[in-house]
Motif scaffolding. Structure first.
Motif, PDB file in Angstrom:
ATOM      1  N   ALA A  23       0.823  -1.213   0.000  1.00 38.92           N
ATOM      2  CA  ALA A  23       0.000   0.000   0.000  1.00 38.92           C
ATOM      3  C   ALA A  23       0.858   1.264   0.000  1.00 38.92           C
ATOM      4  CB  ALA A  23      -0.934   0.006   1.207  1.00 38.92           C
ATOM      5  N   VAL A  24       2.094   1.153   0.501  1.00 40.60           N
ATOM      6  CA  VAL A  24       3.008   2.301   0.466  1.00 40.60           C
ATOM      7  C   VAL A  24       3.304   2.687  -0.979  1.00 40.60           C
ATOM      8  CG1 VAL A  24       5.343   3.079   1.015  1.00 40.60           C
ATOM      9  CG2 VAL A  24       4.035   1.756   2.697  1.00 40.60           C
ATOM     10  N   ALA A  25       3.562   1.685  -1.822  1.00 40.82           N
ATOM     11  CA  ALA A  25       3.829   1.958  -3.230  1.00 40.82           C
ATOM     12  C   ALA A  25       2.615   2.580  -3.906  1.00 40.82           C
ATOM     13  CB  ALA A  25       4.235   0.670  -3.945  1.00 40.82           C
ATOM     14  N   VAL A  26       1.432   2.096  -3.562  1.00 43.04           N
ATOM     15  CA  VAL A  26       0.207   2.658  -4.134  1.00 43.04           C
ATOM     16  C   VAL A  26       0.047   4.118  -3.714  1.00 43.04           C
ATOM     17  CG1 VAL A  26      -2.311   2.475  -4.205  1.00 43.04           C
ATOM     18  CG2 VAL A  26      -0.908   0.405  -4.204  1.00 43.04           C
ATOM     19  N   ALA A  27       0.315   4.398  -2.441  1.00 41.86           N
ATOM     20  CA  ALA A  27       0.171   5.767  -1.939  1.00 41.86           C
ATOM     21  C   ALA A  27       1.133   6.719  -2.639  1.00 41.86           C
ATOM     22  CB  ALA A  27       0.409   5.787  -0.433  1.00 41.86           C
ATOM     23  N   LEU A  28       2.397   6.309  -2.766  1.00 43.31           N
ATOM     24  CA  LEU A  28       3.380   7.176  -3.420  1.00 43.31           C
ATOM     25  C   LEU A  28       3.060   7.352  -4.897  1.00 43.31           C
ATOM     26  CD1 LEU A  28       6.669   5.871  -1.751  1.00 43.31           C
ATOM     27  CD2 LEU A  28       5.493   8.040  -1.312  1.00 43.31           C
ATOM     28  N   VAL A  52       4.507  23.506  -1.072  1.00 48.43           N
ATOM     29  CA  VAL A  52       5.001  22.308  -0.383  1.00 48.43           C
ATOM     30  C   VAL A  52       4.019  21.879   0.699  1.00 48.43           C
ATOM     31  CG1 VAL A  52       6.850  21.366   1.046  1.00 48.43           C
ATOM     32  CG2 VAL A  52       7.419  22.815  -0.906  1.00 48.43           C
ATOM     33  N   GLY A  53       3.484  22.843   1.435  1.00 49.83           N
ATOM     34  CA  GLY A  53       2.491  22.524   2.457  1.00 49.83           C
ATOM     35  C   GLY A  53       1.234  21.907   1.856  1.00 49.83           C
ATOM     36  N   LEU A  54       0.797  22.442   0.713  1.00 48.80           N
ATOM     37  CA  LEU A  54      -0.377  21.899   0.038  1.00 48.80           C
ATOM     38  C   LEU A  54      -0.131  20.462  -0.400  1.00 48.80           C
ATOM     39  CD1 LEU A  54      -3.192  22.324  -1.216  1.00 48.80           C
ATOM     40  CD2 LEU A  54      -2.038  23.201  -3.270  1.00 48.80           C
ATOM     41  N   TYR A  55       1.057  20.201  -0.941  1.00 49.73           N
ATOM     42  CA  TYR A  55       1.376  18.835  -1.367  1.00 49.73           C
ATOM     43  C   TYR A  55       1.391  17.874  -0.173  1.00 49.73           C
ATOM     44  CZ  TYR A  55       3.972  14.739  -2.726  1.00 49.73           C
ATOM     45  OH  TYR A  55       4.361  13.434  -2.912  1.00 49.73           O
ATOM     46  N   ILE A  56       1.999  18.290   0.924  1.00 52.39           N
ATOM     47  CA  ILE A  56       2.063  17.420   2.108  1.00 52.39           C
ATOM     48  C   ILE A  56       0.659  17.127   2.632  1.00 52.39           C
ATOM     49  CG2 ILE A  56       2.836  17.291   4.498  1.00 52.39           C
ATOM     50  CD1 ILE A  56       5.350  18.779   3.667  1.00 52.39           C
ATOM     51  N   CYS A  57      -0.218  18.117   2.634  1.00 53.94           N
ATOM     52  CA  CYS A  57      -1.600  17.886   3.077  1.00 53.94           C
ATOM     53  C   CYS A  57      -2.298  16.875   2.169  1.00 53.94           C
ATOM     54  CB  CYS A  57      -2.373  19.201   3.093  1.00 53.94           C
ATOM     55  SG  CYS A  57      -1.881  20.337   4.405  1.00 53.94           S
ATOM     56  N   ALA A  58      -2.103  17.029   0.850  1.00 53.56           N
ATOM     57  CA  ALA A  58      -2.707  16.076  -0.083  1.00 53.56           C
ATOM     58  C   ALA A  58      -2.133  14.685   0.116  1.00 53.56           C
ATOM     59  CB  ALA A  58      -2.476  16.550  -1.522  1.00 53.56           C
ATOM     60  N   LEU A  59      -0.824  14.599   0.346  1.00 53.29           N
ATOM     61  CA  LEU A  59      -0.189  13.302   0.573  1.00 53.29           C
ATOM     62  C   LEU A  59      -0.713  12.652   1.854  1.00 53.29           C
ATOM     63  CD1 LEU A  59       1.919  11.141  -0.076  1.00 53.29           C
ATOM     64  CD2 LEU A  59       3.638  12.588   1.042  1.00 53.29           C
ATOM     65  N   LEU A  60      -0.864  13.446   2.901  1.00 50.42           N
ATOM     66  CA  LEU A  60      -1.389  12.907   4.157  1.00 50.42           C
ATOM     67  C   LEU A  60      -2.815  12.382   3.977  1.00 50.42           C
ATOM     68  CD1 LEU A  60      -0.068  15.536   6.733  1.00 50.42           C
ATOM     69  CD2 LEU A  60       0.698  13.177   6.455  1.00 50.42           C
ATOM     70  N   ALA A  61      -3.593  13.071   3.141  1.00 46.50           N
ATOM     71  CA  ALA A  61      -4.955  12.604   2.881  1.00 46.50           C
ATOM     72  C   ALA A  61      -4.932  11.249   2.170  1.00 46.50           C
ATOM     73  CB  ALA A  61      -5.705  13.633   2.040  1.00 46.50           C
ATOM     74  N   VAL A  62      -4.007  11.092   1.205  1.00 48.11           N
ATOM     75  CA  VAL A  62      -3.876   9.810   0.505  1.00 48.11           C
ATOM     76  C   VAL A  62      -3.440   8.719   1.462  1.00 48.11           C
ATOM     77  CG1 VAL A  62      -2.586   8.569  -1.282  1.00 48.11           C
ATOM     78  CG2 VAL A  62      -3.412  10.887  -1.724  1.00 48.11           C
ATOM     79  N   LEU A  63      -2.464   9.013   2.308  1.00 52.52           N
ATOM     80  CA  LEU A  63      -1.953   8.022   3.255  1.00 52.52           C
ATOM     81  C   LEU A  63      -3.030   7.602   4.248  1.00 52.52           C
ATOM     82  CD1 LEU A  63       1.578   9.531   4.018  1.00 52.52           C
ATOM     83  CD2 LEU A  63       1.004   7.666   2.456  1.00 52.52           C
ATOM     84  N   THR A  64      -3.809   8.569   4.700  1.00 49.86           N
ATOM     85  CA  THR A  64      -4.886   8.255   5.640  1.00 49.86           C
ATOM     86  C   THR A  64      -5.947   7.379   4.986  1.00 49.86           C
ATOM     87  OG1 THR A  64      -4.521  10.357   6.800  1.00 49.86           O
ATOM     88  CG2 THR A  64      -6.629   9.250   7.166  1.00 49.86           C
ATOM     89  N   ALA A  65      -6.287   7.702   3.726  1.00 51.20           N
ATOM     90  CA  ALA A  65      -7.299   6.924   3.025  1.00 51.20           C
ATOM     91  C   ALA A  65      -6.846   5.484   2.808  1.00 51.20           C
ATOM     92  CB  ALA A  65      -7.629   7.578   1.687  1.00 51.20           C
ATOM     93  N   LEU A  66      -5.547   5.278   2.578  1.00 47.63           N
ATOM     94  CA  LEU A  66      -5.024   3.937   2.327  1.00 47.63           C
ATOM     95  C   LEU A  66      -4.527   3.262   3.605  1.00 47.63           C
ATOM     96  CD1 LEU A  66      -3.077   4.575  -1.010  1.00 47.63           C
ATOM     97  CD2 LEU A  66      -5.301   3.470  -0.710  1.00 47.63           C
TER      98      LEU A  66
END
Length: 314
Positions: free
Chosen positions: A171-176, A219-233
């Motif tokens: 799931a880490v690969a999917v998230a990235l 950068v902050g916007l990207y990190i927030c979007a990434l955290l949302a993806v990680l939380t969903a997965l």
């Protein structure tokens, strides 16, 4: 007889001035060659942008390239040649291509989990190859496109991702892979925002002061979007978020012509992750962000013609 201080500068940077599509590109090129707002005063201008406007006006762009004794063109520029060209090199299809890595990774994981155990390793390997191909296609289009990176950078990226997957789960690969979508859009917003700042700023220092908050916000916007993806997965957020931020910053550097910085950052992350697994990658990402607030806040980081020549100046 009055000496024209701009004429020697024009001859010294004539190639840059002739190939620039607008004065902003000349200003960026001059900055890359060491000309600052302070040194522009020697040429009787208040800043580099004003100096660039004069250089742009002096260079002929008609069929007759002759100039008079003062350096001004004798020919008249043909109608319509003042309009900046479309330098994106891509249409809107990049927004579809950046979906491919996440889709490929999702399908690969689902397929690998449905095959017999004896075939699972081979399925994951095949899926990794497909995802890598999708990543290459996504990175060659739109806002993630930049100068070709070295094999060292690619190997370091692969090592970091594989290591993160082995420590976690597929799931880490999917998230990235899914994070490529917000990465592309954030890179697009950063490029568009800095281009507007170039057009409205009246000096290099003013541009840098206005570009830094934009970079930090992106950068902050990207990190927030990434955290949302990680939380969903349901993926562990801290280590993978640090890796995602590192990969995003490295790609930003590469997109804007600083491929050596990107490679050095990725290599440092490999070493730091091996020495201090808990926070080594995060520390390198923080260093890259600090460096980005200086390097990517320069006007010369946002002119396409300058980007291609940045690490091999003439």
């Amino acid at each position: 007889m009055t000496v024209d201080p701009v004429k020697p500068l024009l001859h010294r940077h004539r190639t840059l001035c002739e190939h620039a599509v607008d004065p902003l590109e000349i200003a960026a090129g001059l900055e890359a060659r060491g000309v600052t707002d302070r040194s522009a005063a020697r040429f009787r201008h208040r800043d580099v942008f004003s100096l660039a406007e004069e250089l742009y006006a002096r260079v002929p762009r008609g069929t007759d390239s002759r100039t008079d004794s003062s350096g001004w063109p004798q020919s008249v520029r043909p109608s319509g040649t003042d309009a900046p060209a479309d330098r994106t090199g891509d249409d809107a299809t990049w927004a579809l291509w950046v979906l491919a890595p996440g889709l490929a990774a999702t399908l690969a994981v689902v397929a690998a989990r449905t095959v017999p155990d004896a075939l699972r390793s081979g399925a994951y390997t095949a899926g990794a190859v497909v995802v890598a191909g999708a990543l290459v296609l996504a990175a060659r289009r739109g806002p993630l496109r930049g100068p070709r990176t070295s094999w060292a950078a690619r190997l370091c990226t692969a090592w970091l991702v594989v290591h993160a997957v082995l420590r976690g789960d597929p799931a880490v690969a999917v998230a990235l892979a899914c994070a490529v979508v917000p990465a592309a859009w954030c890179a697009h917003l950063f490029a568009a925002g800095t281009r507007r700042l170039l057009a409205s700023s009246r000096g290099l220092e003013e541009f840098a002061a206005r570009a830094r908050p934009v970079l930090l916000a992106i950068v902050g916007l990207y990190i927030c979007a990434l955290l949302a993806v990680l939380t969903a997965l349901r993926v562990p957020t801290l280590p993978v978020a640090a890796l995602g931020a590192l990969l995003f910053l490295a790609r930003l550097f590469a997109v804007h012509g600083f491929t050596r910085v990107a490679t050095a950052g990725l290599a440092a992350a490999v070493l730091a992750g091996a020495v201090v697994p808990e926070w080594g990658v995060a520390a390198v990402a923080a260093v890259l962000l600090t460096h980005a607030t200086v390097t990517l806040a320069r006007a010369s980081a946002h002119a396409p013609a300058v980007i291609q020549q940045k690490e091999n100046p003439s």
